[in-house]
Design an enzyme around this catalytic site. Sequence first.
Site, mmCIF file in Angstrom:
data_model
loop_
_atom_site.group_PDB
_atom_site.id
_atom_site.type_symbol
_atom_site.label_atom_id
_atom_site.label_comp_id
_atom_site.label_asym_id
_atom_site.label_seq_id
_atom_site.Cartn_x
_atom_site.Cartn_y
_atom_site.Cartn_z
ATOM 1 N N ASP A 11 0.670 -1.156 -0.037
ATOM 2 C CA ASP A 11 0.090 -0.116 -0.021
ATOM 3 C C ASP A 11 0.919 1.323 0.122
ATOM 4 O OD1 ASP A 11 -2.410 1.352 -0.197
ATOM 5 O OD2 ASP A 11 -2.842 1.237 2.078
ATOM 6 N N GLY A 12 0.380 2.176 -0.530
ATOM 7 C CA GLY A 12 1.122 3.707 -0.647
ATOM 8 C C GLY A 12 0.108 4.977 0.015
ATOM 9 N N GLU A 49 2.282 4.174 -4.152
ATOM 10 C CA GLU A 49 1.671 2.633 -4.439
ATOM 11 C C GLU A 49 2.539 1.680 -5.248
ATOM 12 O OE1 GLU A 49 -1.049 1.386 -3.170
ATOM 13 O OE2 GLU A 49 -2.538 2.704 -2.742
ATOM 14 N N ASP A 72 -4.392 -2.364 -3.556
ATOM 15 C CA ASP A 72 -5.487 -1.730 -3.655
ATOM 16 C C ASP A 72 -5.495 -0.883 -4.743
ATOM 17 O OD1 ASP A 72 -4.276 0.335 -2.453
ATOM 18 O OD2 ASP A 72 -5.314 0.025 -0.421
ATOM 19 N N HIS A 123 -8.956 -0.311 2.528
ATOM 20 C CA HIS A 123 -9.753 0.197 3.720
ATOM 21 C C HIS A 123 -10.939 -0.843 3.953
ATOM 22 C CE1 HIS A 123 -7.266 3.565 3.478
ATOM 23 N NE2 HIS A 123 -7.518 3.360 2.253
ATOM 24 N N ASP A 133 -1.375 -0.382 4.966
ATOM 25 C CA ASP A 133 -2.019 1.004 5.119
ATOM 26 C C ASP A 133 -1.459 1.660 6.222
ATOM 27 O OD1 ASP A 133 -3.790 3.397 4.187
ATOM 28 O OD2 ASP A 133 -4.856 2.794 6.129
#
Length: 155
Positions: A11-12, A49, A72, A123, A133
Amino acid sequence: MSSKQVIVYTDGSSRGNPGPGGYGVILIWGTVRKELSQGYRRTTNNRMELMAVIAALEAMKKDNLQLLVHSDSSYVVKAIEEGWLKNWIRTNFSGGKKNRDLWMRFHQLSQKHQVNMKWVKGHADNPYNNRCDELATAAADGGNLLVDEGYESEQ
């Protein structure tokens, strides 16, 4: 799961987009789990990301591994799985395509492995994505922020 397959979650995050940013990565190989994260002083969400995937590939100590990378980011997943990146490389990133430096870095690293991307809802109810995250936002909010030279040199 193959003994050679590495499960990766990435995740970024960017605060302000552009703003301070970070990435988070979880690597899982059998029973071994490793977390990676790093923050940058000024960058974008899409760069972080993609940087998360690059960090995962750079952490591989062996070549010819099978990696299943969960992200994501539709931008990252579709660019790889739907062939956008191949077209961008073929056309030398014409039309103002962004993040050429990171895409070329990813492309070079990905040649050493079999990389498959899988999109996951962000999320949501995936504990690994949620942990990535947390790692990414903590890195963005933390100290010891690096310079995203590719981004800052373009500004």
